[in-house]
Design a protein around this motif. Structure first.
Motif, PDB file in Angstrom:
ATOM      1  N   GLY A  99       1.166   3.319  70.854  1.00 27.23           N
ATOM      2  CA  GLY A  99       0.621   2.177  71.578  1.00 27.23           C
ATOM      3  C   GLY A  99       1.688   1.396  72.300  1.00 27.23           C
ATOM      4  O   GLY A  99       2.590   1.962  72.901  1.00 27.23           O
ATOM      5  N   ASN A 100       1.609   0.099  72.219  1.00 30.18           N
ATOM      6  CA  ASN A 100       2.572  -0.769  72.890  1.00 30.18           C
ATOM      7  C   ASN A 100       3.700  -1.210  71.964  1.00 30.18           C
ATOM      8  O   ASN A 100       4.428  -2.141  72.279  1.00 30.18           O
ATOM      9  N   THR A 101       3.825  -0.569  70.812  1.00 29.85           N
ATOM     10  CA  THR A 101       4.869  -0.957  69.875  1.00 29.85           C
ATOM     11  C   THR A 101       6.214  -0.335  70.226  1.00 29.85           C
ATOM     12  O   THR A 101       7.243  -0.813  69.760  1.00 29.85           O
ATOM     13  N   GLY A 102       6.215   0.711  71.031  1.00 27.17           N
ATOM     14  CA  GLY A 102       7.457   1.374  71.401  1.00 27.17           C
ATOM     15  C   GLY A 102       8.136   0.664  72.554  1.00 27.17           C
ATOM     16  O   GLY A 102       7.700  -0.397  73.015  1.00 27.17           O
ATOM     17  N   PRO A 103       9.234   1.237  73.046  1.00 25.95           N
ATOM     18  CA  PRO A 103       9.930   0.653  74.196  1.00 25.95           C
ATOM     19  C   PRO A 103       9.034   0.613  75.431  1.00 25.95           C
ATOM     20  O   PRO A 103       8.064   1.360  75.547  1.00 25.95           O
ATOM     21  N   TYR A 104       9.394  -0.242  76.366  1.00 30.92           N
ATOM     22  CA  TYR A 104       8.599  -0.420  77.589  1.00 30.92           C
ATOM     23  C   TYR A 104       8.460   0.892  78.352  1.00 30.92           C
ATOM     24  O   TYR A 104       7.386   1.196  78.870  1.00 30.92           O
ATOM     25  N   GLU A 105       9.530   1.666  78.419  1.00 31.49           N
ATOM     26  CA  GLU A 105       9.488   2.919  79.176  1.00 31.49           C
ATOM     27  C   GLU A 105       8.446   3.873  78.606  1.00 31.49           C
ATOM     28  O   GLU A 105       7.793   4.601  79.348  1.00 31.49           O
ATOM     29  N   VAL A 106       8.291   3.877  77.288  1.00 31.10           N
ATOM     30  CA  VAL A 106       7.327   4.774  76.651  1.00 31.10           C
ATOM     31  C   VAL A 106       5.903   4.356  77.008  1.00 31.10           C
ATOM     32  O   VAL A 106       5.062   5.196  77.330  1.00 31.10           O
ATOM     33  N   SER A 107       5.619   3.053  76.987  1.00 32.29           N
ATOM     34  CA  SER A 107       4.269   2.610  77.344  1.00 32.29           C
ATOM     35  C   SER A 107       3.991   2.861  78.825  1.00 32.29           C
ATOM     36  O   SER A 107       2.854   3.138  79.206  1.00 32.29           O
ATOM     37  N   LYS A 108       5.016   2.812  79.651  1.00 30.34           N
ATOM     38  CA  LYS A 108       4.857   3.126  81.079  1.00 30.34           C
ATOM     39  C   LYS A 108       4.550   4.614  81.263  1.00 30.34           C
ATOM     40  O   LYS A 108       3.708   4.987  82.076  1.00 30.34           O
TER      41      LYS A 108
END
Length: 134
Positions: free
Chosen positions: A76-85
């Motif tokens: 979900g959105n718990t990872g780094p910003y790049e991963v959610s992107k």
């Protein structure tokens, strides 16, 4: 492995005594970003396989991409910003593959095999234009 006397046969025996094992570290975020990049390449493989007349590969890739998407959804959105992107891009790739599978399943009998590549190329270009990518 880096050896001084390398065996050209590539035998699976134990490494010689003068061998050094070279390793490198990959951060979890970099690993996830690499897997997300792989999904784009798998989407390209799916569309290309349809153009080559391979009808089974898109369905296998669709299942695999769905499993990867489900795994990324747990993060979900718990990872780094790049991963959610990258998750957004993964969803786009999955949508294109599922759209290809839908077209093959529902309209596949109506479209001659030699014209399938043209149908998918035009649909993918149309989808990318709407997203502002092309």
């Amino acid at each position: 492995m880096n050896t001084e006397n390398s065996d050209p046969k590539g035998s699976a025996e134990a490494p010689p005594s003068g061998a050094r094992v070279l390793t490198f570290q990959v951060t979890p975020a970099d690993y996830l970003l690499g897997v997300a990049d792989l999904t784009g390449e798998l989407m390209r493989l799916c569309i290309g396989s349809v153009g080559n007349g391979d009808i089974d590969t898109p369905f296998q890739l669709s299942q695999f991409l769905r499993q990867i998407h489900d795994g990324f959804s747990y993060i979900g959105n718990t990872g780094p910003y790049e991963v959610s992107k990258k998750l957004h891009t993964l969803r786009q790739s999955l949508g294109k593959v599922e759209d290809a599978c839908y077209t093959l399943r529902v309209r596949g009998s109506e479209i001659p095999k030699h014209m399938l590549a043209d149908v998918f190329c035009s649909r993918t270009t149309h989808m990318d234009t709407e997203e502002g990518v092309v």
